[in-house]
Write an enzyme that holds these catalytic residues in place. Structure first.
Site, mmCIF file in Angstrom:
data_model
loop_
_atom_site.group_PDB
_atom_site.id
_atom_site.type_symbol
_atom_site.label_atom_id
_atom_site.label_comp_id
_atom_site.label_asym_id
_atom_site.label_seq_id
_atom_site.Cartn_x
_atom_site.Cartn_y
_atom_site.Cartn_z
ATOM 1 N N TYR A 175 -2.622 -4.972 6.493
ATOM 2 C CA TYR A 175 -1.541 -5.716 7.086
ATOM 3 C C TYR A 175 -1.205 -5.469 8.387
ATOM 4 O O TYR A 175 0.067 -5.444 8.908
ATOM 5 C CB TYR A 175 -0.311 -5.204 6.270
ATOM 6 N N ASN B 292 5.629 -11.294 -4.551
ATOM 7 C CA ASN B 292 5.133 -12.720 -4.717
ATOM 8 C C ASN B 292 3.842 -12.867 -5.233
ATOM 9 O O ASN B 292 2.865 -13.709 -5.113
ATOM 10 C CB ASN B 292 5.210 -13.308 -3.364
ATOM 11 N N GLU C 182 -11.056 -9.625 6.057
ATOM 12 C CA GLU C 182 -10.291 -9.055 4.872
ATOM 13 C C GLU C 182 -11.578 -8.639 3.782
ATOM 14 O O GLU C 182 -11.586 -7.638 3.348
ATOM 15 C CB GLU C 182 -9.397 -10.011 4.312
ATOM 16 N N HIS D 14 -2.013 -12.272 -2.713
ATOM 17 C CA HIS D 14 -2.370 -12.638 -1.363
ATOM 18 C C HIS D 14 -3.824 -13.398 -1.064
ATOM 19 O O HIS D 14 -4.395 -13.205 -1.992
ATOM 20 C CB HIS D 14 -2.824 -10.994 -0.616
ATOM 21 N N LYS E 46 -1.493 -8.860 -6.382
ATOM 22 C CA LYS E 46 -0.696 -7.548 -5.978
ATOM 23 C C LYS E 46 -0.141 -6.856 -7.214
ATOM 24 O O LYS E 46 -0.536 -7.371 -8.467
ATOM 25 C CB LYS E 46 0.470 -7.947 -5.446
#
Length: 155
Positions: A56, A119, A133, A122, A16
């Site tokens: 998402y 975080n 994905e 992913h 990310k």
């Protein structure tokens, strides 16, 4: 299922914007390669809002959805596909739990993360999610098709 088919399981990972900005991409790739997984797709991009919302979609009704989409589109993301035996489950273990403060030392989030909203990475949570994905982020021609794993990895 043949051993060869099992060895060709694929997962989607995305470093990310916070992980990219902190210079963690090389370290993250190295961890997966050292584990024995093969990198079969890699690209850096700033995701569009449409891509982020599609990625998402399962969280669309959750209160954090807007912030999640804003964050993932705020800067470059390094999207990757790794291949190998049990890669989906192994990759998730290597990532750690969603909240970095609750992640075990040695996991990516445990070693580098400090905030649940930032975080770092992913990873697909199932083979089905990985397939969805991968198709969302990569065209088939962007992925290697003939990959010979290290003969020292599998029986």
């Amino acid at each position: 299922m043949s051993t060869n088919k099992v060895n060709k399981e694929r997962t989607f990972l995305a470093v990310k914007p916070d992980g990219v900005a902190r210079g963690l991409v090389g370290e993250i790739i190295a961890r997966y390669e050292k584990k024995g997984f093969v990198l079969v797709g890699l690209k850096q991009l700033v995701p569009t809002k449409d891509l982020a919302e599609s990625h998402y979609a399962e969280h669309k009704e959750r209160p954090f959805f807007g912030g999640l989409v804003s964050f993932i589109t705020s800067g470059p993301v390094v999207a990757m596909v790794f291949e190998g035996k049990g890669v989906v489950a192994s990759a998730r273990l290597m990532i750690g739990v969603t909240n970095p403060l609750a992640s075990a030392p040695g996991s990516i989030r445990g070693d580098f993360g400090v905030d649940v909203g930032r975080n770092i990475i992913h990873g697909s949570d199932s083979v089905e999610s990985a397939n969805r994905e991968i198709a969302l982020w990569f065209k088939p021609e962007e992925l290697l098709t003939e990959v010979k794993p290290n003969p020292n990895l599998y029986e």
